[in-house]
Motif scaffolding. Structure first.
Motif, mmCIF file in Angstrom:
data_model
loop_
_atom_site.group_PDB
_atom_site.id
_atom_site.type_symbol
_atom_site.label_atom_id
_atom_site.label_comp_id
_atom_site.label_asym_id
_atom_site.label_seq_id
_atom_site.Cartn_x
_atom_site.Cartn_y
_atom_site.Cartn_z
ATOM 1 N N VAL A 293 0.835 -1.205 0.000
ATOM 2 C CA VAL A 293 0.000 0.000 0.000
ATOM 3 C C VAL A 293 0.866 1.250 0.000
ATOM 4 O O VAL A 293 0.560 2.238 -0.680
ATOM 5 C CB VAL A 293 -0.967 0.000 1.206
ATOM 6 C CG1 VAL A 293 -1.642 1.359 1.370
ATOM 7 C CG2 VAL A 293 -2.018 -1.097 1.054
ATOM 8 N N GLN B 45 2.067 1.646 -3.532
ATOM 9 C CA GLN B 45 1.001 1.933 -4.501
ATOM 10 C C GLN B 45 -0.247 2.437 -3.758
ATOM 11 O O GLN B 45 -1.257 1.737 -3.654
ATOM 12 C CB GLN B 45 0.665 0.674 -5.300
ATOM 13 C CG GLN B 45 1.814 0.134 -6.143
ATOM 14 C CD GLN B 45 1.456 -1.169 -6.828
ATOM 15 O OE1 GLN B 45 1.464 -2.238 -6.211
ATOM 16 N NE2 GLN B 45 1.128 -1.094 -8.111
ATOM 17 N N PRO B 46 -0.200 3.641 -3.228
ATOM 18 C CA PRO B 46 -1.285 4.155 -2.380
ATOM 19 C C PRO B 46 -2.624 4.320 -3.084
ATOM 20 O O PRO B 46 -3.651 4.443 -2.416
ATOM 21 C CB PRO B 46 -0.743 5.502 -1.898
ATOM 22 C CG PRO B 46 0.286 5.894 -2.906
ATOM 23 C CD PRO B 46 0.899 4.612 -3.359
ATOM 24 N N GLU B 47 -2.644 4.317 -4.411
ATOM 25 C CA GLU B 47 -3.903 4.480 -5.132
ATOM 26 C C GLU B 47 -4.433 3.157 -5.691
ATOM 27 O O GLU B 47 -5.461 3.139 -6.355
ATOM 28 C CB GLU B 47 -3.734 5.489 -6.273
ATOM 29 C CG GLU B 47 -3.356 6.888 -5.802
ATOM 30 C CD GLU B 47 -4.311 7.423 -4.722
ATOM 31 O OE1 GLU B 47 -5.539 7.275 -4.897
ATOM 32 O OE2 GLU B 47 -3.821 7.965 -3.713
ATOM 33 N N LYS B 48 -3.742 2.069 -5.430
ATOM 34 C CA LYS B 48 -4.163 0.764 -5.953
ATOM 35 C C LYS B 48 -5.228 0.132 -5.063
ATOM 36 O O LYS B 48 -5.139 0.185 -3.832
ATOM 37 C CB LYS B 48 -2.963 -0.177 -6.053
ATOM 38 C CG LYS B 48 -3.301 -1.592 -6.544
ATOM 39 C CD LYS B 48 -2.049 -2.449 -6.634
ATOM 40 C CE LYS B 48 -2.368 -3.909 -6.906
ATOM 41 N NZ LYS B 48 -2.979 -4.126 -8.230
ATOM 42 N N VAL B 49 -6.236 -0.460 -5.688
ATOM 43 C CA VAL B 49 -7.219 -1.272 -4.974
ATOM 44 C C VAL B 49 -6.812 -2.731 -5.171
ATOM 45 O O VAL B 49 -6.843 -3.245 -6.295
ATOM 46 C CB VAL B 49 -8.644 -1.036 -5.507
ATOM 47 C CG1 VAL B 49 -9.634 -1.960 -4.792
ATOM 48 C CG2 VAL B 49 -9.053 0.419 -5.318
ATOM 49 N N LYS C 197 -7.894 4.594 5.371
ATOM 50 C CA LYS C 197 -8.032 4.478 3.918
ATOM 51 C C LYS C 197 -7.514 3.134 3.417
ATOM 52 O O LYS C 197 -8.060 2.556 2.471
ATOM 53 C CB LYS C 197 -7.286 5.617 3.228
ATOM 54 C CG LYS C 197 -7.363 5.567 1.704
ATOM 55 C CD LYS C 197 -6.448 6.589 1.045
ATOM 56 C CE LYS C 197 -6.405 6.375 -0.462
ATOM 57 N NZ LYS C 197 -5.420 7.252 -1.140
ATOM 58 N N TRP C 198 -6.468 2.602 4.041
ATOM 59 C CA TRP C 198 -5.900 1.326 3.603
ATOM 60 C C TRP C 198 -6.934 0.207 3.687
ATOM 61 O O TRP C 198 -6.899 -0.739 2.898
ATOM 62 C CB TRP C 198 -4.665 0.989 4.431
ATOM 63 C CG TRP C 198 -4.940 0.697 5.871
ATOM 64 C CD1 TRP C 198 -5.065 1.597 6.884
ATOM 65 C CD2 TRP C 198 -5.129 -0.593 6.463
ATOM 66 N NE1 TRP C 198 -5.335 0.956 8.076
ATOM 67 C CE2 TRP C 198 -5.369 -0.389 7.843
ATOM 68 C CE3 TRP C 198 -5.117 -1.891 5.965
ATOM 69 C CZ2 TRP C 198 -5.603 -1.435 8.727
ATOM 70 C CZ3 TRP C 198 -5.349 -2.944 6.850
ATOM 71 C CH2 TRP C 198 -5.579 -2.703 8.210
ATOM 72 N N TYR D 192 -10.370 1.679 1.289
ATOM 73 C CA TYR D 192 -10.105 1.874 -0.135
ATOM 74 C C TYR D 192 -9.151 0.813 -0.689
ATOM 75 O O TYR D 192 -9.518 0.034 -1.568
ATOM 76 C CB TYR D 192 -9.537 3.271 -0.382
ATOM 77 C CG TYR D 192 -9.127 3.503 -1.817
ATOM 78 C CD1 TYR D 192 -10.087 3.736 -2.797
ATOM 79 C CD2 TYR D 192 -7.782 3.458 -2.199
ATOM 80 C CE1 TYR D 192 -9.720 3.926 -4.130
ATOM 81 C CE2 TYR D 192 -7.408 3.654 -3.528
ATOM 82 C CZ TYR D 192 -8.376 3.888 -4.486
ATOM 83 O OH TYR D 192 -8.021 4.063 -5.791
ATOM 84 N N ASN D 193 -7.935 0.754 -0.168
ATOM 85 C CA ASN D 193 -6.916 -0.127 -0.748
ATOM 86 C C ASN D 193 -7.271 -1.601 -0.686
ATOM 87 O O ASN D 193 -6.948 -2.363 -1.605
ATOM 88 C CB ASN D 193 -5.567 0.098 -0.062
ATOM 89 C CG ASN D 193 -5.040 1.504 -0.253
ATOM 90 O OD1 ASN D 193 -5.028 2.286 0.700
ATOM 91 N ND2 ASN D 193 -4.613 1.852 -1.452
#
Length: 505
Positions: free
Chosen positions: A141, A144-148, A249-250, A253-254
């Protein structure tokens, strides 16, 4: 002889009346319990209770969307969290029953790239695999903080980390969400369907669960779905959408693309439909369900006992099984995600069941569940108490120090309904000190931490935190005295000793 027959007939006529009276007593006690829960806002969600397949209580509480003032209703859907694991368990046992694999097969047989060759399907299902939990995603995470992330990322990630298992498979019990994500991959592998399609077709539809669905980042949020709410800090007076809270958020979202371990929403009505379906053979053969609800054994033949929301329990195959059978055989699962918590309980000996949802992650849910079980089985209940910290901080923020003190005194005297928590007051004070936004936040922090010292005079930590706040406010001598008292109460308080040495320089 006539008198005997007459008396028997009279007794026979009285049996339904006595049973009805007992049901009335239970119903009144349930109503009284939820009246208190509603009055003191101990639940923000929904509840449904059944006995012998008859609903004896169903209601909703609070808001599905605080920002819009939208209320929860009896048709609102809520996050199941880890209660979703029950559906994964059923899918696995269905496919096992169809001869697709054996529970003691090694997982690597179906996924040759899996880096832990000795883990079996059964060990994944019983949380005895030795795999870590969500923490394996920490570095991924960060990179790649924007990856789901989805289930397909798990095996490559485990291979790249090249870490040892926490323990040898089957040696111990430790909860891991990854176990059930991997089981979802197995369902897809042997069924030829996506996990979502398989569970919807083979579990939800046969059980009549028309209001239950998967919800991940690729789905559009239904209008009747409750928003998960939480307080970013204790100093916040209104809960907000948990999806907007950066520190979680992790999770929200992630990891929102994972399946098998969670990410299913349902209603109280559907969960009761599911309970009723489990008494027949729509979902599983009775032998397979009994297997899921049996005690799983570790390698040395010991049961995998753990502390749970209802007390000591063992974990079967996707279910917790309460050790204490005084009230009957009780099986259950709990679930929690940022901003939501739930509890699904079945007393299969007495055909009692209930589902509790809360979309503000209320700490009261499990105690409410315990009391429901006690009432259904004619036992005395435990007193439910609401922490007064939240009410106190609202008064402090909106009406000032003096009004908040009066509020605290009033609530503290109502010990039947309110409790005081040292850790919460301590956290509130430190948050006011470091994260407060108002001009008087330092004075408010000092007030809260001073009160905590007076309320919990035998705790070294209250003096330590008050000393920290005094030092922050430039009150050096007073801070020194507080640190001295803290160290007097706990000679092992090395942090306090270091702070005191710094002040004495």
């Amino acid at each position: 002889m006539k008198n005997i027959v007459k008396n028997l007939a009279l007794a026979y006529m009285l049996i339904p009346s006595m049973a009805f009276s007992q049901e009335q007593v239970i119903s009144k006690r349930i109503d009284s319990l939820f009246q208190v829960i509603s009055e003191y806002k101990m639940l923000n969600g929904a509840a449904q209770i059944t006995v012998n397949n008859n609903t004896i209580y169903k209601s909703s509480f609070g808001y599905s969307d605080f920002a819009r003032g939208q209320s929860n209703t009896k048709t609102t859907s809520f996050a199941l969290g880890s209660v979703s694991k029950i559906f994964t368990s059923i899918a696995i046992l269905q496919l096992r029953d169809r001869g697709k694999f054996k529970l003691d097969d090694r997982f690597i047989k179906y996924f040759p790239e899996f880096p832990y060759p000795n883990i079996t399907v059964r060990q994944l299902l019983s949380h005895t695999s030795g795999l870590p939990d969500y923490n394996v995603f920490e570095s991924a995470v960060a990179k790649q903080p924007e990856k789901v992330f989805n289930n397909g990322d798990i095996i490559p990630l485990l291979k790249s980390l090249n870490q040892s298992l926490i323990f040898n498979p089957g040696e111990k019990w430790q909860y891991s969400n990854l176990n059930f994500c991997l089981l979802a991959l197995l369902v897809e592998k042997v069924s030829g369907s996506s996990f979502e399609v398989y569970v919807a077709k083979k579990v939800f539809q046969p059980a009549g669960m028309s209001e239950t669905y998967f919800y991940t980042s690729k789905h559009i949020k239904p209008l009747k779905q409750a928003i998960n709410h939480d307080y970013p800090l204790f100093i916040n007076t209104v809960p907000i959408d948990a999806d907007s809270i950066k520190k979680v958020k992790w999770r929200t979202y992630n990891l929102n693309g994972l399946l098998g371990q969670g990410n299913i929403y349902s209603t109280t009505t559907d969960m009761i439909r599911f309970d009723q379906a489990l008494y027949g053979t729509k979902l599983l053969k009775s032998e397979s369900l009994n297997e899921a609800l049996a005690v799983s054994q570790l390698n040395l033949g010991m049961p995998n006992i753990t502390e749970s929301a209802l007390g000591k329990a063992v974990y079967g195959l996707g279910w917790y099984v309460l050790q204490d059978t005084t009230l009957g055989k009780i099986v259950f699962h709990t679930g929690g995600v940022p901003g939501a918590i739930c509890m699904f309980v079945r007393n299969i000996s007495r055909k009692q069941s209930f589902i509790l949802f809360d979309n503000t992650f209320s700490p009261n849910v499990f105690n409410i569940g315990k009391n429901i079980l006690k009432i259904l089985n004619a036992r005395p209940t435990e007193t439910l108490r609401k922490s007064l910290t939240r009410d106190y901080v609202i008064a402090l923020t909106e009406r000032g120090i003096d009004n908040a003190f009066i509020k605290l005194c009033a609530l503290k005297s109502d010990s039947l309904h309110y409790s005081l928590n040292e850790d919460e007051m301590n956290e509130l004070g430190l948050q006011l000190l470091y994260a407060g936004k108002t001009p008087g936040h330092v004075s408010e922090a000092l007030e809260v931490l001073k009160l905590n010292v007076l309320l919990f005079p035998l705790s070294f930590n209250t003096y330590d935190s008050y000393g920290e706040a005094l030092a922050f406010a430039g009150k050096k001598q007073e801070a020194i005295e507080m640190y001295k008292k803290s160290i007097e109460l706990n000679h092992q308080n090395t942090g306090g000793q270091a702070a005191l040495e710094q002040l004495l320089k």
